[in-house]
Design a protein around this motif. Structure first.
Motif, PDB file in Angstrom:
ATOM      1  N   GLU A 114      14.174 -33.963  32.104  1.00 51.89           N
ATOM      2  CA  GLU A 114      13.414 -32.936  32.818  1.00 51.89           C
ATOM      3  C   GLU A 114      14.113 -32.518  34.102  1.00 51.89           C
ATOM      4  OE1 GLU A 114       9.511 -34.372  33.402  1.00 51.89           O
ATOM      5  OE2 GLU A 114       8.913 -34.163  31.290  1.00 51.89           O
ATOM      6  N   ARG A 115      14.704 -33.511  34.798  1.00 52.94           N
ATOM      7  CA  ARG A 115      15.436 -33.171  36.028  1.00 52.94           C
ATOM      8  C   ARG A 115      16.623 -32.284  35.723  1.00 52.94           C
ATOM      9  NH1 ARG A 115      14.189 -38.572  37.568  1.00 52.94           N
ATOM     10  NH2 ARG A 115      16.177 -39.289  36.717  1.00 52.94           N
ATOM     11  N   LYS A 116      17.344 -32.629  34.642  1.00 54.94           N
ATOM     12  CA  LYS A 116      18.500 -31.810  34.251  1.00 54.94           C
ATOM     13  C   LYS A 116      18.043 -30.409  33.868  1.00 54.94           C
ATOM     14  CE  LYS A 116      21.449 -35.579  32.605  1.00 54.94           C
ATOM     15  NZ  LYS A 116      22.093 -36.184  31.428  1.00 54.94           N
ATOM     16  N   TYR A 117      16.947 -30.369  33.090  1.00 52.35           N
ATOM     17  CA  TYR A 117      16.423 -29.059  32.684  1.00 52.35           C
ATOM     18  C   TYR A 117      16.056 -28.235  33.900  1.00 52.35           C
ATOM     19  CZ  TYR A 117      12.534 -25.884  31.808  1.00 52.35           C
ATOM     20  OH  TYR A 117      11.684 -24.816  31.825  1.00 52.35           O
ATOM     21  N   ARG A 118      15.357 -28.861  34.839  1.00 53.62           N
ATOM     22  CA  ARG A 118      14.925 -28.150  36.031  1.00 53.62           C
ATOM     23  C   ARG A 118      16.122 -27.672  36.836  1.00 53.62           C
ATOM     24  NH1 ARG A 118      11.225 -24.953  37.540  1.00 53.62           N
ATOM     25  NH2 ARG A 118       9.852 -26.257  36.267  1.00 53.62           N
ATOM     26  N   ARG A 119      17.149 -28.553  36.925  1.00 50.08           N
ATOM     27  CA  ARG A 119      18.337 -28.184  37.683  1.00 50.08           C
ATOM     28  C   ARG A 119      19.032 -26.987  37.040  1.00 50.08           C
ATOM     29  NH1 ARG A 119      19.837 -32.959  38.496  1.00 50.08           N
ATOM     30  NH2 ARG A 119      21.224 -33.242  36.723  1.00 50.08           N
ATOM     31  N   VAL A 120      19.207 -27.041  35.702  1.00 53.94           N
ATOM     32  CA  VAL A 120      19.830 -25.919  34.992  1.00 53.94           C
ATOM     33  C   VAL A 120      18.939 -24.692  35.070  1.00 53.94           C
ATOM     34  CG1 VAL A 120      20.580 -25.088  32.736  1.00 53.94           C
ATOM     35  CG2 VAL A 120      21.116 -27.421  33.438  1.00 53.94           C
ATOM     36  N   PHE A 121      17.630 -24.931  34.934  1.00 56.64           N
ATOM     37  CA  PHE A 121      16.648 -23.847  34.972  1.00 56.64           C
ATOM     38  C   PHE A 121      16.721 -23.083  36.284  1.00 56.64           C
ATOM     39  CE2 PHE A 121      12.221 -22.421  35.685  1.00 56.64           C
ATOM     40  CZ  PHE A 121      12.031 -21.665  34.543  1.00 56.64           C
ATOM     41  N   GLU A 122      16.915 -23.827  37.374  1.00 57.41           N
ATOM     42  CA  GLU A 122      16.887 -23.197  38.682  1.00 57.41           C
ATOM     43  C   GLU A 122      18.224 -22.582  39.088  1.00 57.41           C
ATOM     44  OE1 GLU A 122      14.434 -22.438  40.432  1.00 57.41           O
ATOM     45  OE2 GLU A 122      12.858 -23.559  39.413  1.00 57.41           O
ATOM     46  N   VAL A 123      19.333 -23.249  38.711  1.00 58.95           N
ATOM     47  CA  VAL A 123      20.625 -22.785  39.230  1.00 58.95           C
ATOM     48  C   VAL A 123      21.274 -21.720  38.367  1.00 58.95           C
ATOM     49  CG1 VAL A 123      21.032 -25.021  40.295  1.00 58.95           C
ATOM     50  CG2 VAL A 123      22.005 -24.570  38.040  1.00 58.95           C
ATOM     51  N   THR A 124      20.791 -21.510  37.127  1.00 57.46           N
ATOM     52  CA  THR A 124      21.422 -20.503  36.284  1.00 57.46           C
ATOM     53  C   THR A 124      21.285 -19.121  36.910  1.00 57.46           C
ATOM     54  OG1 THR A 124      21.483 -19.553  34.059  1.00 57.46           O
ATOM     55  CG2 THR A 124      19.337 -20.155  34.918  1.00 57.46           C
ATOM     56  N   GLY A 125      22.293 -18.303  36.743  1.00 61.03           N
ATOM     57  CA  GLY A 125      22.305 -16.978  37.350  1.00 61.03           C
ATOM     58  C   GLY A 125      21.395 -15.991  36.654  1.00 61.03           C
ATOM     59  N   ASP A 126      21.042 -16.250  35.384  1.00 59.87           N
ATOM     60  CA  ASP A 126      20.167 -15.352  34.644  1.00 59.87           C
ATOM     61  C   ASP A 126      18.710 -15.700  34.916  1.00 59.87           C
ATOM     62  OD1 ASP A 126      22.311 -14.055  33.482  1.00 59.87           O
ATOM     63  OD2 ASP A 126      22.388 -15.421  31.775  1.00 59.87           O
ATOM     64  N   ALA A 127      17.862 -14.712  34.741  1.00 58.13           N
ATOM     65  CA  ALA A 127      16.419 -14.946  34.861  1.00 58.13           C
ATOM     66  C   ALA A 127      15.938 -15.676  33.614  1.00 58.13           C
ATOM     67  CB  ALA A 127      15.683 -13.618  35.018  1.00 58.13           C
ATOM     68  N   VAL A 128      15.183 -16.779  33.818  1.00 59.90           N
ATOM     69  CA  VAL A 128      14.694 -17.578  32.692  1.00 59.90           C
ATOM     70  C   VAL A 128      13.180 -17.726  32.832  1.00 59.90           C
ATOM     71  CG1 VAL A 128      14.866 -19.759  31.443  1.00 59.90           C
ATOM     72  CG2 VAL A 128      16.877 -18.836  32.613  1.00 59.90           C
ATOM     73  N   PHE A 129      12.483 -17.487  31.707  1.00 57.32           N
ATOM     74  CA  PHE A 129      11.031 -17.604  31.671  1.00 57.32           C
ATOM     75  C   PHE A 129      10.634 -18.627  30.616  1.00 57.32           C
ATOM     76  CE2 PHE A 129      12.006 -13.260  32.940  1.00 57.32           C
ATOM     77  CZ  PHE A 129      11.199 -13.082  34.062  1.00 57.32           C
TER      78      PHE A 129
END
Length: 652
Positions: A171-186
């Motif tokens: 979950e931490r990795k997901y959150r980190r990738v989720f937040e730092v990616t340059g594209d908008a993610v929903f």
């Protein structure tokens, strides 16, 4: 020391009943109730405790002595029950150092009469490995409400803790990738399309706060809600381009990618949105650039080729190039540059390398057409890029006619200069010859025909007459021999002149004339001399005999169609022999005065024949050209302007 109160059988049975309720119910097999019913009293509960997978214990407080430990202690702790019975404080020896203080606090609470309901800690098992233990407690109190014993249940939760740790890390990795990616993610609920979560890039792109975003559905962000609904319902990974809108109403193009997963029986969708506004602008600019290039390339009247400089292959050719070279575009794209350029491949590659390095961009080549004709061209070559491929463009101009005109101009200037010189010399020499010839003729009057000197004077007189003929040719060559024009019919004039000069020869002549030829205005004497020179040259090229073919036709020339000639009606006369031809290296010099490949001496070495022909035709405002194939034939083409009087009523 406080003494432990002796428990009655009823009290013990009551505690065991409580433990039974605390322990998860065992799965029952058919007939199990009948089997349990065969036991009664303590035996039934002893069997129950011994078959639990969790360890059950009874610990006296404050002595720390275990009164009971169930057999599953080995499965839970890895140690035997005897290890605990033998050492009242055995737990202190196996507690993980990180949890020693924590467990000591729990023990102090027990001594104070506080029985914690449950807690977790780590131990070190006999193999030195860490184990997570979950412990649930129930205190036993005396009539004075003092804690005298502890009934507990211990369970090995190492596996679940590892799973939980892995999940948390994931979950931490997901959150980190989720937040730092340059594209908008929903994170979207598939059924309702509600936005459950969004990263910082999404809130920044659309202008909403995270709270505002989670109150919306995905279709609220799209200008094409129907397509968005269909995309979410599809159930498989998709990539679509749509138009989305920001909080302030700005509409912009996006590329949306949807993937799916299930979480606790809830179908979810991860929607990744990329703003492609810049890409769209770039694509539009590229399309416009390609359209401009294609328009320039396709509609340009200049000859354009695209060449791969590494291989020399023709990558593309515009319609003008196809028309010039006589090949279709498909055929040209199968050819190499050295298929149309008569230079060696090594020389062409060297020139292309120079052009690629911008060392030189202007070249002169000889190009071979599909018909086999070789044309002079100038090429402007430079590097360019097309569809990511580094190429060379060839901007080709056919300069064959220009070169011929330049050569004709040089030739005319040279002949004019030589003609002026020859004319001056001829006039002066003619005056001298007149004096010599007059004195020779007077001397003959004083001599008897039988006098030996008489014959010498006769020979001198003949030589003077031959010299005077030469001066006449020089005067004709010079400006002093301007034509005295007379209207003549072409066919009879040529037939009479050729028949006279071929009389007694082993060479025959064939004529090919149409029914009607425009008349010419020419100096008959000068033009007979032209025919004589040409016929003599043809005869000398066929020492063993042969055929001379003479043809004529009416032609209407356009401007610059033939070098140095104006637009208008002309008669083209073609004289073709079957002789040995003229070597290529001599063909550009045959009209130079006194240039000859014949043996010097006599009449054959004069070298003025073709020069006089060229000069005479030029003075008649015409044009003379020579085409020769060594060992095959030589063709002379003469263009003479048709009589202007007769052209008033004749449409060519």
């Amino acid at each position: 020391m406080m003494k432990m109160k002796i428990m009655t059988k009823a009290q013990r049975m009551a505690d065991l009943e409580y433990m039974k309720k605390k322990v998860p119910a065992l799965e029952k097999n058919p007939g199990e109730e009948d089997f349990a019913g065969s036991f009664s009293g303590e035996e039934k509960y002893r069997r129950l405790l011994e078959n639990l997978s969790d360890m059950v214990f009874l610990l006296r407080i404050p002595e720390g002595d275990y009164e009971y430990i169930s057999p599953s202690v080995v499965e839970v702790f890895g140690y035997s029950a005897s290890d605990f019975y033998r050492n009242p404080f055995f737990m202190k020896d196996i507690i993980h150092p990180d949890y020693f203080d924590y467990c000591n606090e729990k023990w102090e609470e027990l001594l104070e009469g506080i029985a914690g309901r449950s807690y977790e800690y780590k131990i070190i098992d006999p193999k030195g490995k860490e184990r997570w233990i979950h412990q649930s407690n129930k205190g036993i109190f005396d009539p004075e409400d003092r804690l005298i014993a502890l009934v507990g249940l211990c369970r090995d939760i190492t596996g679940s803790r590892h799973t939980e740790t892995t999940l948390k890390e994931s979950e931490r990795k997901y959150r980190r990738v989720f937040e730092v990616t340059g594209d908008a993610v929903f994170l979207v609920e598939k059924k309702t399309g509600s936005i459950l979560d969004a990263n910082a890039a999404a809130t920044g792109l659309y202008g909403y706060t995270l709270v505002e975003m989670t109150k919306r559905r995905l279709i609220d962000l799209s200008t094409e809600p129907d397509r968005t609904v269909l995309m979410l319902r599809a159930g498989d990974t998709q990539i679509q381009q749509q138009d989305h809108k920001k909080k302030d109403g700005t509409i912009f193009p996006v590329e949306a990618k949807v993937s799916y997963f299930t979480q606790k029986h809830r179908k979810m969708a991860v929607v990744t949105v990329r703003d492609i506004s810049e890409r769209k602008r770039s694509e539009k600019a590229i399309r416009e650039s390609e359209a401009r290039y294609r328009s320039f390339f396709e509609e340009n009247v200049a000859i354009l080729l695209m060449i791969n400089p590494d291989t020399g292959r023709i990558v593309d050719a515009n319609p003008a190039a196809c028309h010039f070279y006589g090949y279709s575009r498909e055929i040209l794209k199968l050819k190499m540059i050295d298929d149309i350029n008569i230079l060696s491949r090594e020389q062409i590659l060297r020139d292309m390398e120079r052009a690629r390095n911008r060392e030189c961009q202007h070249f002169y080549f000889l190009n071979r057409l599909a018909s086999g004709e070789v044309r002079d061209v100038e090429a402007y070559i430079g590097p360019t890029e097309m569809a990511g491929q580094h190429l060379l463009y060839f901007l080709v101009h056919d300069i064959t006619d220009r070169k011929r005109m330049e050569e004709e101009l040089v030739k005319a200037q040279k002949l004019e200069s030589v003609g002026i010189l020859a004319g001056g010399i001829a006039h002066d020499f003619n005056n001298i010859l007149a004096a010599i010839l007059g004195n020779v003729s007077l001397a003959k009057l004083y001599l008897s025909p039988d006098d030996p000197a008489y014959d010498k004077m006769t020979q001198a007189e003949k030589s003077c007459l031959q010299a005077r003929e030469l001066t006449g040719r020089l005067i004709t060559f010079s400006k002093g021999g301007e034509p005295l024009r007379k209207k003549v019919a072409v066919a009879p004039f040529l037939k009479d002149a050729v028949s006279f000069f071929l009389s007694g020869s082993n060479v025959r002549c064939e004529f090919d004339f149409p029914d009607f030829l425009w008349p010419l205005e020419i100096d008959v004497g000068q033009m007979q001399q032209v025919v004589r020179h040409l016929i003599v040259n043809a005869q000398e090229a066929m020492p063993d005999g042969g055929t001379i073919r003479i043809s004529a036709e009416n032609v209407s020339l356009k401007a610059d169609e033939v070098p140095s000639l104006k637009e208008g009606p002309y008669v083209r006369i073609c004289i073709k022999d079957q002789g040995v031809g003229i070597p290529r290296e001599y063909q550009t010099r045959v009209f130079d005065p006194y240039f000859t490949t014949k043996p010097m001496g006599g009449t054959k070495g004069a070298g003025l024949g073709l020069a006089i022909c060229y000069s005479t035709i030029k003075k008649h405002e015409g044009f003379l050209s020579l085409v020769s194939q060594p060992g095959v034939e030589t063709t002379i083409n003469i263009y003479l302007p048709a009589s202007s009087d007769d052209m008033k009523s004749v449409k060519p």
